[in-house]
Enzyme design. Structure first.
Site, mmCIF file in Angstrom:
data_model
loop_
_atom_site.group_PDB
_atom_site.id
_atom_site.type_symbol
_atom_site.label_atom_id
_atom_site.label_comp_id
_atom_site.label_asym_id
_atom_site.label_seq_id
_atom_site.Cartn_x
_atom_site.Cartn_y
_atom_site.Cartn_z
ATOM 1 N N TRP A 203 0.813 -1.220 0.000
ATOM 2 C CA TRP A 203 0.000 0.000 0.000
ATOM 3 C C TRP A 203 0.842 1.264 0.000
ATOM 4 O O TRP A 203 0.609 2.182 -0.780
ATOM 5 C CB TRP A 203 -1.017 -0.012 1.155
ATOM 6 C CG TRP A 203 -2.305 -0.547 0.620
ATOM 7 C CD1 TRP A 203 -2.781 -1.820 0.753
ATOM 8 C CD2 TRP A 203 -3.228 0.147 -0.219
ATOM 9 N NE1 TRP A 203 -3.942 -1.952 0.047
ATOM 10 C CE2 TRP A 203 -4.255 -0.770 -0.553
ATOM 11 C CE3 TRP A 203 -3.302 1.434 -0.728
ATOM 12 C CZ2 TRP A 203 -5.341 -0.427 -1.372
ATOM 13 C CZ3 TRP A 203 -4.375 1.789 -1.541
ATOM 14 C CH2 TRP A 203 -5.379 0.857 -1.852
ATOM 15 N N ASP B 85 -1.652 6.877 6.429
ATOM 16 C CA ASP B 85 -2.684 6.037 5.825
ATOM 17 C C ASP B 85 -3.160 5.050 6.894
ATOM 18 O O ASP B 85 -2.429 4.142 7.280
ATOM 19 C CB ASP B 85 -2.080 5.294 4.627
ATOM 20 C CG ASP B 85 -3.082 4.372 3.944
ATOM 21 O OD1 ASP B 85 -4.184 4.173 4.476
ATOM 22 O OD2 ASP B 85 -2.733 3.837 2.870
ATOM 23 N N LYS C 231 -12.995 -1.490 6.268
ATOM 24 C CA LYS C 231 -12.322 -2.476 7.092
ATOM 25 C C LYS C 231 -12.816 -2.398 8.544
ATOM 26 O O LYS C 231 -13.367 -3.351 9.067
ATOM 27 C CB LYS C 231 -10.816 -2.293 6.988
ATOM 28 C CG LYS C 231 -10.328 -2.585 5.549
ATOM 29 C CD LYS C 231 -8.926 -2.150 5.281
ATOM 30 C CE LYS C 231 -8.605 -2.103 3.793
ATOM 31 N NZ LYS C 231 -8.555 -3.394 3.109
#
Lengths: 365, 365
Positions: free
Chosen positions: A108, A178, A202
């Site tokens: 990511w 993030d 999530k």
């Protein structure tokens, strides 16, 4: 394989939503707040939805203890969208032109790094690629720039299962975090970063809404090419409704926040998350069939990756776990092996059931 | 005002969703397809969701008769997002650098025009701003450029209630059509435009998913600064799943498509939409209290705008219509007056009830 009951869903995102949240959504699907319409049918600018929207923000502010000096934006485009939006909004603050530093600890943060390159100089300050993203590079090896606008890091790497135990020390430079896969899972001192961002799919609710928490003084520096929907200052001036927001996803996020408040908030859920992760990692560490390959201090509480020592057993492991109602344990294709994502909405009993299954599988293997 | 029944919702978007679609979504909220999980909880890359996704695309292809030479993308960011994405993907095809022509017939096409200016030369080829966006400028006045990459128009202006009766003639130049508010409401020859785009929140389902139908040869020309999530070629190569898609919104759009297929498809719903619009406009035209101000041949079938001849009656009109379960009739603040949005999911009986109420209101006024 079909089930007539709810299973334990270890998917990495979209992921499990608390059952009571789903029940409420179903119950008021045809008539929300007595309006004679679903929440997804009413105007985003109507007073009922606006009231909901304000409550959603307030609940998130309470849960994360977000000071008034930070704006909360609810946007579209996910984390990958913000990978473009963040450089467009912030990179221009670089002393010698658009530039940012990146700590790359997984797939990511690597994506964030590559996307930023379109908008200025993306500088690789540290990377654990050579270690297959199983760790975080030692602090002493980081090469932070003097002229970068900010330092970007990914607090939890969903694919590798690597998590920063705390906000990293970057000598007081501006940090962008993030938190797509660990938002609301643990206490975070919001003042330690200038920007926090992540998708909802999530730890919060369904996919389709992206949370951006940005210090107010960092807004208003966007490049000319910034799409309006991602121009933080413009969205802040329009309650994130410069265009039609994803109203149902926002409503579901709000139900998720209420649920978390009822659990006792972030402090309480963090304890629960610690317990779930410890249960699973302790089991892995004593096993002779399974292994986790992440440096211990950087193991993710959210995404527990593991490998069977004999790859030939993978198919059987997946088939049997699935049949037992322990679903979506296959690791990301870029990493291989297995992965149990145990976000906020995964109950302890789900992790207990998984460990029990794995112990039994090991005995028979 | 609260209701214990479903009302008639004339909101401009988010808008009415067919009741049977909402019922199905509620019924399978906790356990979709026997997976023991909601559709919003399962992996977008899992075989069940991928099968749904392919079916959603196929149903849209059937409904709009989309040839295989066109790609269907399901993206995030709404129409306003595509206002930035389209120039970034297409403007570079201009003969002398990035350039596009715009037909400005309302607030939406004006927004598209302004956003495009960030990425190249946005040329105003025609505008009805001087006519308060109550009409479409005569074809003979359009000033199309020789070197523009494409011509952008908005097929239906939601705020003014102005609709192109057919795809405009632009001398064979490449056309881009914003069909946010009339997609699937009438037959359209897909081959007449290179790109068709629009949000789902008017004629399809909840907000949060954007449909982009693009001729395949138009992909692959994006500017370097194009965010990955809007790079059509990249998304096409990844089944619109370069990042986590808004899975629940896609599922709801799919239910909307099934519902429309059951109604007989676009041809059948177009007939119904014509009937609804005619009923309302015919009533307005004979009334001495209400008036519609749009040039007759360009009146929208989707958004019927009208004004009471005495503004002092507006508040009473809104209060009484709302109490009668005829909700969200207030016009957009930029236009004033009233607006009845009568998209696909608004039944004929809703329009009949509205006309009856308005007739009664006029009698008493």
């Amino acid at each position: 394989m079909t089930f007539d009951r709810r299973i334990f869903n270890f998917a990495a995102g979209p992921a499990t939503v608390p059952e009571e949240v789903l029940k409420q959504a179903a119950a008021e699907m045809l008539n929300w707040q007595g309006l004679g319409a679903s929440v997804m049918e009413v105007s985003h600018r109507g007073k009922e939805f606006m009231a909901l929207y304000e409550e959603v923000l307030q609940d998130l502010r309470t849960l994360m203890n977000i000071p008034e000096s930070y704006e909360i934006l609810l946007l579209q485009g996910g984390g990958l969208g913000q990978n473009a939006a963040i450089p467009m909004n912030l990179m221009g603050l670089g002393k010698n032109g658009p530039k940012a530093d990146f700590l790359v600890t997984g797939i990511w943060s690597e994506k964030s790094f590559k996307e930023a390159d379109k908008y200025g100089v993306a500088h690789l300050a540290a990377s654990s690629a050579a270690e297959k993203f199983n760790t975080i590079p030692p602090r002493s090896t980081w090469q932070l720039s003097d002229d970068a606008a900010y330092v970007h890091y990914c607090a939890n790497e969903t694919i590798g299962g690597v998590e920063f135990p705390d906000v990293p020390d970057v000598n007081g430079k501006l940090l962008v975090a993030d938190i797509s896969s660990n938002i609301l899972s643990r206490e975070m001192d919001v003042t330690k970063c200038g920007v926090w961002f992540g998708g909802a799919q999530k730890n919060i609710g369904p996919s389709g809404v992206t949370i951006v928490i940005v210090r107010k003084d960092l807004m208003g520096h966007s490049m000319k090419i910034t799409p309006s929907i991602w121009d933080w200052a413009k969205q802040a001036a329009n309650q994130s409704m410069l265009n039609t927001p994803p109203t149902f996803a926002i409503y579901m996020a709000g139900l998720g926040f209420k649920w978390l408040l009822k659990q006792g908030g972030v402090k309480a859920i963090e304890k629960c998350n610690q317990e779930k992760a410890a249960l699973l990692y302790n089991f892995l560490d004593q096993s002779s069939l399974y292994e986790n390959r992440v440096t211990k201090e950087y193991r993710s509480r959210m995404n527990v990756t593991f490998f069977l020592k004999d790859d030939a057993l993978n198919a059987e492991f997946l088939a049997k776990s699935n049949a037992a109602g322990l679903v979506a344990l296959r690791g990301h294709k870029a990493a291989g092996g297995m992965r149990a994502s145990i976000y906020n909405a995964m109950p302890l009993e789900g992790v207990k059931a998984l460990v029990e299954f794995m112990r039994d599988f090991e005995r028979r293997a």
